[in-house]
Design a protein around this motif. Structure first.
Motif, PDB file in Angstrom:
ATOM      1  N   GLU A 188       6.389   8.064  -7.335  1.00  0.00           N
ATOM      2  CA  GLU A 188       7.802   7.847  -7.005  1.00  0.00           C
ATOM      3  C   GLU A 188       8.218   6.414  -7.321  1.00  0.00           C
ATOM      4  O   GLU A 188       9.326   6.172  -7.809  1.00  0.00           O
ATOM      5  N   MET A 189       7.340   5.453  -7.045  1.00  0.00           N
ATOM      6  CA  MET A 189       7.650   4.055  -7.366  1.00  0.00           C
ATOM      7  C   MET A 189       7.898   3.865  -8.862  1.00  0.00           C
ATOM      8  O   MET A 189       8.801   3.129  -9.273  1.00  0.00           O
ATOM      9  N   ASN A 243       1.187  -4.498  -6.607  1.00  0.00           N
ATOM     10  CA  ASN A 243       1.831  -5.795  -6.411  1.00  0.00           C
ATOM     11  C   ASN A 243       3.254  -5.697  -6.961  1.00  0.00           C
ATOM     12  O   ASN A 243       3.438  -5.417  -8.139  1.00  0.00           O
ATOM     13  N   VAL A 244       4.234  -5.906  -6.081  1.00  0.00           N
ATOM     14  CA  VAL A 244       5.638  -5.663  -6.444  1.00  0.00           C
ATOM     15  C   VAL A 244       6.462  -6.919  -6.203  1.00  0.00           C
ATOM     16  O   VAL A 244       6.286  -7.599  -5.185  1.00  0.00           O
ATOM     17  N   VAL A 295       9.899  -0.126   2.623  1.00  0.00           N
ATOM     18  CA  VAL A 295      10.457   1.005   1.872  1.00  0.00           C
ATOM     19  C   VAL A 295       9.449   1.544   0.867  1.00  0.00           C
ATOM     20  O   VAL A 295       9.191   2.755   0.799  1.00  0.00           O
ATOM     21  N   LEU A 296       8.842   0.661   0.081  1.00  0.00           N
ATOM     22  CA  LEU A 296       7.903   1.122  -0.939  1.00  0.00           C
ATOM     23  C   LEU A 296       6.637   1.709  -0.322  1.00  0.00           C
ATOM     24  O   LEU A 296       6.036   2.620  -0.899  1.00  0.00           O
ATOM     25  N   GLY A 297       6.239   1.199   0.850  1.00  0.00           N
ATOM     26  CA  GLY A 297       5.055   1.736   1.501  1.00  0.00           C
ATOM     27  C   GLY A 297       5.215   3.170   1.970  1.00  0.00           C
ATOM     28  O   GLY A 297       4.222   3.850   2.229  1.00  0.00           O
ATOM     29  N   ILE A 337       0.874  -1.182   0.000  1.00  0.00           N
ATOM     30  CA  ILE A 337       0.000   0.000   0.000  1.00  0.00           C
ATOM     31  C   ILE A 337       0.905   1.224   0.000  1.00  0.00           C
ATOM     32  O   ILE A 337       1.650   1.452   0.957  1.00  0.00           O
ATOM     33  N   SER A 338       0.862   1.997  -1.067  1.00  0.00           N
ATOM     34  CA  SER A 338       1.728   3.167  -1.181  1.00  0.00           C
ATOM     35  C   SER A 338       1.304   4.252  -0.195  1.00  0.00           C
ATOM     36  O   SER A 338       0.252   4.176   0.446  1.00  0.00           O
ATOM     37  N   HIS A 339       2.139   5.267  -0.091  1.00  0.00           N
ATOM     38  CA  HIS A 339       1.877   6.364   0.846  1.00  0.00           C
ATOM     39  C   HIS A 339       0.599   7.114   0.491  1.00  0.00           C
ATOM     40  O   HIS A 339      -0.054   7.690   1.378  1.00  0.00           O
ATOM     41  N   ASP A 340       0.220   7.117  -0.798  1.00  0.00           N
ATOM     42  CA  ASP A 340      -1.026   7.759  -1.216  1.00  0.00           C
ATOM     43  C   ASP A 340      -2.166   6.744  -1.361  1.00  0.00           C
ATOM     44  O   ASP A 340      -3.106   6.943  -2.139  1.00  0.00           O
TER      45      ASP A 340
END
Length: 247
Positions: free
Chosen positions: A126-127, A81-82, A118-120, A73-76
């Motif tokens: 940005e990702m 799925n990574v 990190v990705l969250g 779940i990204s910051h926004d």
């Protein structure tokens, strides 16, 4: 007596076979004597004492670890799925065997949790746009945490960032809106530049009546090239003097 000698020879051969180890150039042996670490051996021919000593082989080559797909779940608040791939190798066989039960599984689990963490902390844009920087951030964190295990993380690469269909359509609409906005901005800049040029030209012509008359005549010449139409073009009072007979 003969059978006893044969039995002894058989036991000696068995002991010799059990005590001989051959390690390849990229392998090292972590040796324990009566349960205590007593050294690292290899490569080449290694002799250990059966029962008393035990050796654990460690491969020093770079291992390619495929990190399973992770739901992030990204910051926004966008669900993605990574998955990624991690390259690591053992630089200290002693630590790799003694400090952690299974360094391969431990590195895999740590890579999964670090990837999500990190990705969250980043937004989706940005990702997608700063993948190289994220790779470096994940590598740095993993390298620090696995140093105690004698592991060196040489590289981390994010392979895929997959979005659901609704998010893909939303991003496509956003990209189209951005393209339209940029087109309008460029068009507005062009019109502004053209209006500035026209204003400058009008100011120059207003300051020089002869230039205005010449431009007027040039326009007449351009229109007269069209033979299909009859054009009535009025002359201004200023042009009349060019055609008034002298006398």
């Amino acid at each position: 007596m003969y059978m006893t000698a044969v039995y002894i020879v058989f036991i000696v051969i068995a002991i010799l076979v059990a005590s001989i180890r051959i390690l390849k150039e990229y392998e090292r042996g972590v040796v324990f004597t009566l349960g205590r670490f007593t050294g690292i051996k290899g490569p080449g021919l290694i002799i250990i004492i059966p029962i008393i000593q035990k050796m654990v082989k460690v491969d020093l080559r770079t291992v390619v670890l495929d990190v399973p797909s992770q739901d992030v779940i990204s910051h926004d608040n966008v669900s993605v799925n990574v998955n990624a791939v991690v390259y690591f190798r053992v630089i200290d066989p002693e630590k790799a065997i003694i400090q952690v039960e299974n360094f391969h599984d431990a590195t895999s689990q740590l890579a999964q949790t670090t990837l999500r963490s990190v990705l969250g902390g980043h937004e989706l844009d940005e990702m997608l746009a700063e993948r190289e920087r994220l790779n470096e951030d994940i590598q740095e964190i993993l390298d620090k945490q696995t140093d105690a295990w004698g592991i060196k993380i040489s590289n981390v690469e994010i392979k895929h960032i997959d979005l659901n269909e609704n998010m893909i359509r939303a991003i496509a609409k956003q990209a189209e809106a951005e393209r339209q906005r940029r087109a309008k901005v460029i068009n507005a800049k062009g019109e502004l530049e053209a209006s500035k040029n026209l204003l400058e030209a009008s100011n120059i012509l207003a300051q020089n009546p002869q230039a205005l008359q010449l431009r007027y005549l040039q326009t007449l010449s351009d229109i007269s090239n069209d033979k299909t139409n009859t054009i009535v073009f009025p002359f201004g009072s200023e042009l009349g003097k060019f055609f008034t007979p002298k006398g």
